[in-house]
Design a protein around this motif. Structure first.
Motif, PDB file in Angstrom:
ATOM      1  N   UNK A   1       0.871  -1.173   0.000  1.00 21.62           N
ATOM      2  CA  UNK A   1       0.000   0.000   0.000  1.00 21.62           C
ATOM      3  C   UNK A   1       0.909   1.224   0.000  1.00 21.62           C
ATOM      4  N   UNK A   2       1.115   1.811  -1.153  1.00 22.98           N
ATOM      5  CA  UNK A   2       2.175   2.803  -1.287  1.00 22.98           C
ATOM      6  C   UNK A   2       1.793   3.903  -2.264  1.00 22.98           C
ATOM      7  N   UNK A   3       2.654   4.924  -2.321  1.00 20.44           N
ATOM      8  CA  UNK A   3       2.491   6.004  -3.273  1.00 20.44           C
ATOM      9  C   UNK A   3       3.115   5.637  -4.605  1.00 20.44           C
ATOM     10  N   UNK A   4       3.086   6.572  -5.542  1.00 21.39           N
ATOM     11  CA  UNK A   4       3.593   6.327  -6.888  1.00 21.39           C
ATOM     12  C   UNK A   4       4.678   7.338  -7.251  1.00 21.39           C
ATOM     13  N   UNK A   5       5.490   6.962  -8.231  1.00 21.87           N
ATOM     14  CA  UNK A   5       6.469   7.865  -8.822  1.00 21.87           C
ATOM     15  C   UNK A   5       6.203   7.930 -10.322  1.00 21.87           C
ATOM     16  N   UNK A   6       6.589   9.042 -10.916  1.00 17.06           N
ATOM     17  CA  UNK A   6       6.382   9.227 -12.353  1.00 17.06           C
ATOM     18  C   UNK A   6       7.667   8.906 -13.101  1.00 17.06           C
ATOM     19  N   UNK A   7       7.568   8.028 -14.078  1.00 13.32           N
ATOM     20  CA  UNK A   7       8.722   7.684 -14.912  1.00 13.32           C
ATOM     21  C   UNK A   7       8.354   7.909 -16.373  1.00 13.32           C
ATOM     22  N   UNK A   8       9.364   8.195 -17.182  1.00 10.01           N
ATOM     23  CA  UNK A   8       9.157   8.395 -18.616  1.00 10.01           C
ATOM     24  C   UNK A   8       9.294   7.058 -19.336  1.00 10.01           C
ATOM     25  N   UNK A   9       8.222   6.628 -19.974  1.00 15.65           N
ATOM     26  CA  UNK A   9       8.242   5.400 -20.752  1.00 15.65           C
ATOM     27  C   UNK A   9       8.738   5.712 -22.162  1.00 15.65           C
ATOM     28  N   UNK A  10       9.760   4.981 -22.587  1.00 15.88           N
ATOM     29  CA  UNK A  10      10.336   5.204 -23.902  1.00 15.88           C
ATOM     30  C   UNK A  10       9.740   4.226 -24.908  1.00 15.88           C
ATOM     31  N   UNK A  11       9.411   4.726 -26.053  1.00 15.01           N
ATOM     32  CA  UNK A  11       8.860   3.925 -27.140  1.00 15.01           C
ATOM     33  C   UNK A  11       8.845   4.786 -28.383  1.00 15.01           C
ATOM     34  N   UNK A  12       7.837   4.508 -29.208  1.00 13.81           N
ATOM     35  CA  UNK A  12       7.698   5.376 -30.379  1.00 13.81           C
ATOM     36  C   UNK A  12       7.424   6.810 -29.935  1.00 13.81           C
ATOM     37  N   UNK A  13       6.648   6.909 -28.819  1.00 17.73           N
ATOM     38  CA  UNK A  13       6.429   8.193 -28.159  1.00 17.73           C
ATOM     39  C   UNK A  13       6.914   8.083 -26.722  1.00 17.73           C
ATOM     40  N   UNK A  14       7.428   9.182 -26.183  1.00 18.16           N
ATOM     41  CA  UNK A  14       7.811   9.227 -24.778  1.00 18.16           C
ATOM     42  C   UNK A  14       6.660   9.810 -23.971  1.00 18.16           C
ATOM     43  N   UNK A  15       6.231   9.092 -22.924  1.00 20.27           N
ATOM     44  CA  UNK A  15       5.096   9.558 -22.139  1.00 20.27           C
ATOM     45  C   UNK A  15       5.309   9.196 -20.665  1.00 20.27           C
ATOM     46  N   UNK A  16       4.784  10.024 -19.761  1.00 21.64           N
ATOM     47  CA  UNK A  16       4.939   9.741 -18.327  1.00 21.64           C
ATOM     48  C   UNK A  16       3.974   8.650 -17.865  1.00 21.64           C
ATOM     49  N   UNK A  17       4.420   7.865 -16.898  1.00 20.32           N
ATOM     50  CA  UNK A  17       3.573   6.804 -16.351  1.00 20.32           C
ATOM     51  C   UNK A  17       3.760   6.725 -14.839  1.00 20.32           C
ATOM     52  N   UNK A  18       2.643   6.540 -14.125  1.00 18.45           N
ATOM     53  CA  UNK A  18       2.679   6.404 -12.673  1.00 18.45           C
ATOM     54  C   UNK A  18       2.935   4.940 -12.301  1.00 18.45           C
ATOM     55  N   UNK A  19       3.953   4.715 -11.475  1.00 15.86           N
ATOM     56  CA  UNK A  19       4.317   3.355 -11.056  1.00 15.86           C
ATOM     57  C   UNK A  19       4.329   3.296  -9.537  1.00 15.86           C
ATOM     58  N   UNK A  20       3.710   2.260  -8.983  1.00 13.73           N
ATOM     59  CA  UNK A  20       3.732   2.064  -7.538  1.00 13.73           C
ATOM     60  C   UNK A  20       5.168   1.905  -7.048  1.00 13.73           C
ATOM     61  N   UNK A  21       5.475   2.577  -5.938  1.00 13.60           N
ATOM     62  CA  UNK A  21       6.829   2.558  -5.396  1.00 13.60           C
ATOM     63  C   UNK A  21       6.742   2.231  -3.912  1.00 13.60           C
TER      64      UNK A  21
END
Length: 504
Positions: free
Chosen positions: A290-310
């Motif tokens: 049960x935790x908060x999230x951090x934002x990471x940049x997902x690399x692909x054809x487009x770069x977009x931010x994604x929230x990941x549980x940390x």
């Protein structure tokens, strides 16, 4: 004729009763409150503040007319609240209502008081138009005044009003010492916390060796020290506690450096000193499902931010029954460490906040991997203590108190471009702790009044699987069962009708 007279007499009696009840209700205000958090009942802290009012209080509401129903309901609730305030203060509160839109003189009066108009969308004759409305109030006690520039619909006004009244009427604020000199965050990085504490206390930065008399301070705050604390300074803390002093400690036992991808142990000498008080803070990182999230940049054809549980950002919603945790619902920590008690029965130890049932700890040093796949074996230490309190005689004849939190950054806002908003209950926890340490109920029960969070309970993966298929199969099974029941019932009727002698 008699029936007509009886009807007239009955109507007169009913009208008289209604007039009397209306007159009584204008003098004596009463209402039943069935809400869970009693938001329409004055809190005990408010009643105490109002009983202590000595000077007359003048409240002026600058409110426009013809407001939308939801806004108008908020204004009406505020008027009812002010009526109760007036009753409990023994008529020492005088309030009036001004419509600034009525004329230019009233509008100028509102603007000079600090109440500015705001745009508000209003639906009129199937059209939406924007109009300038005033929705604020001023509070004046003697030559001091405070304003509420905007009364927002849906908020609990009691805390705001009581806080402003307390700020205007309090005479001598107790002093709270904020210990510096060991890498602690400066006061300007604790904006939310200092705003809350400043209502009841004067918070002053101090240095343990330079301060001649620590007993002048109701409580001391030691937040997130990162450098070594000398033995002579720790001995001053011993002397302060021996005289019945009170200490709030937010210890940074581990340091998570995300930019470098590592987490290390922090040694300041404070952790060793705490062990002499029976408090052991482990140099490990708490991880919690049960935790908060951090934002990471997902690399692909487009770069977009994604929230990941940390999991290194535990979200704590399990608290002991204690004055400090009264009404607290959710506190968010970052890189926290577990606390345990190693003392004896001479001290009263009370754990205050716990991790969830699915939590664990990782010993420092560690390397951070945002994309790590977390497994069940990573969460083998449920219900770890993140905050605790002890009280008792600590080297003297007077009772001393310590409240400790295993995270030195849980109330740090930062400043400038890096400034962030802190979870409201993080600030409430600190303020409640200072009230408890200072033996002052203050606004403790009011800070947490009103439902602010109702998070869903955590459930296991097995239960999720069971509920998913139960929801899918149960309607199908029910329809089939009902169909079989109807089929069997009709077949039984046909068989019964086919028997000789059924039709007479």
């Amino acid at each position: 004729m008699a029936k007509r007279k009886n009807l007239i007499y009955t109507s007169i009696v009913v009208a008289g009763i209604l007039i009397i009840l209306n007159f009584i209700s204008s003098i004596f205000f009463f209402r039943a409150d069935f809400t869970e958090d009693k938001r329409y009942t004055l809190d005990r802290s408010t009643k105490r503040i109002l009983r202590e009012v000595e000077l007359p209080i003048i409240m002026t509401l600058y409110v426009s007319e013809n407001l939308p129903p939801d806004v108008n309901r908020t204004v009406q609730d505020l008027k009812n609240l002010l009526t109760e305030y007036n009753n409990y203060s023994k008529r020492k509160i005088d309030f009036e209502f001004v419509n600034p839109n009525a004329n230019e003189e009233f509008e100028q009066e509102a603007i000079e008081a600090g109440i500015n108009p705001v745009p508000l969308e209003v639906r009129e004759k199937d059209q939406i138009k924007v109009q300038r409305v005033f929705l604020g109030m001023s509070i004046q006690v003697g030559d001091k005044s405070e304003i509420i520039p905007l009364i927002k619909p849906g908020i609990v006004m009691e805390y705001t009003l009581s806080t402003l009244i307390k700020r205007l009427t309090i005479k001598d604020k107790p002093k709270i010492g904020y210990i510096t000199g060991h890498g602690e965050p400066s006061l300007d990085k604790l904006g939310q916390a200092m705003t809350e504490l400043s209502v009841l206390y004067d918070v002053e930065p101090i240095h343990l060796l330079a301060e001649p008399n620590l007993s002048d301070y109701k409580s001391l705050l030691l937040i997130g020290p990162m450098a070594t604390i000398s033995g002579s300074q720790l001995r001053r803390l011993d002397a302060y506690l021996a005289e019945g002093g009170n200490l709030f400690i937010a210890i940074e036992r581990v340091n998570g450096m995300l930019n470098d991808g590592i987490g290390v142990t922090v040694n300041t000498g404070l952790e060793v000193w705490l062990q002499t008080k029976g408090l052991y803070v482990d140099d490990s990182f708490i991880v919690d499902k049960k935790c908060g999230t951090v934002t990471v940049q997902q690399q692909g054809y487009f770069s977009y931010p994604q929230q990941i549980n940390f999991p290194f950002l535990p979200v704590v919603s399990k608290f002991a029954d204690h004055t400090i945790t009264d009404g607290i619902e959710t506190v968010v920590f970052q890189f926290a460490s577990p606390i345990s008690f190693t003392g004896d029965s001479t001290l009263n130890y009370q754990p205050l906040a716990f991790t969830s049932d699915i939590s664990g700890k990782l010993s420092a040093p560690i390397s951070f991997n945002i994309g790590r796949v977390w497994r069940a074996q990573d969460f083998l230490h449920p219900n770890l203590t993140v905050a605790a309190a002890i009280s008792g005689n600590m080297g003297g004849e007077k009772e001393a108190r310590i409240c400790i939190v295993g995270d030195g950054n849980f109330i740090v806002n930062g400043y400038g471009a890096s400034k962030i908003a802190i979870q409201r209950d993080n600030i409430n926890f600190l303020a409640n702790a200072v009230d408890w340490l200072s033996d002052d109920t203050g606004l403790m029960s009011l800070r947490t009044k009103g439902v602010s969070s109702r998070p869903l309970s955590e459930i296991t993966d097995g239960r999720v699987f069971f509920l998913k298929y139960l929801n899918f199969l149960l309607p199908l099974v029910s329809v089939i069962a009902y169909g079989l029941f109807r089929f069997e019932r009709r077949r039984s009727k046909r068989t019964k009708r086919m028997k000789p002698g059924f039709i007479k």
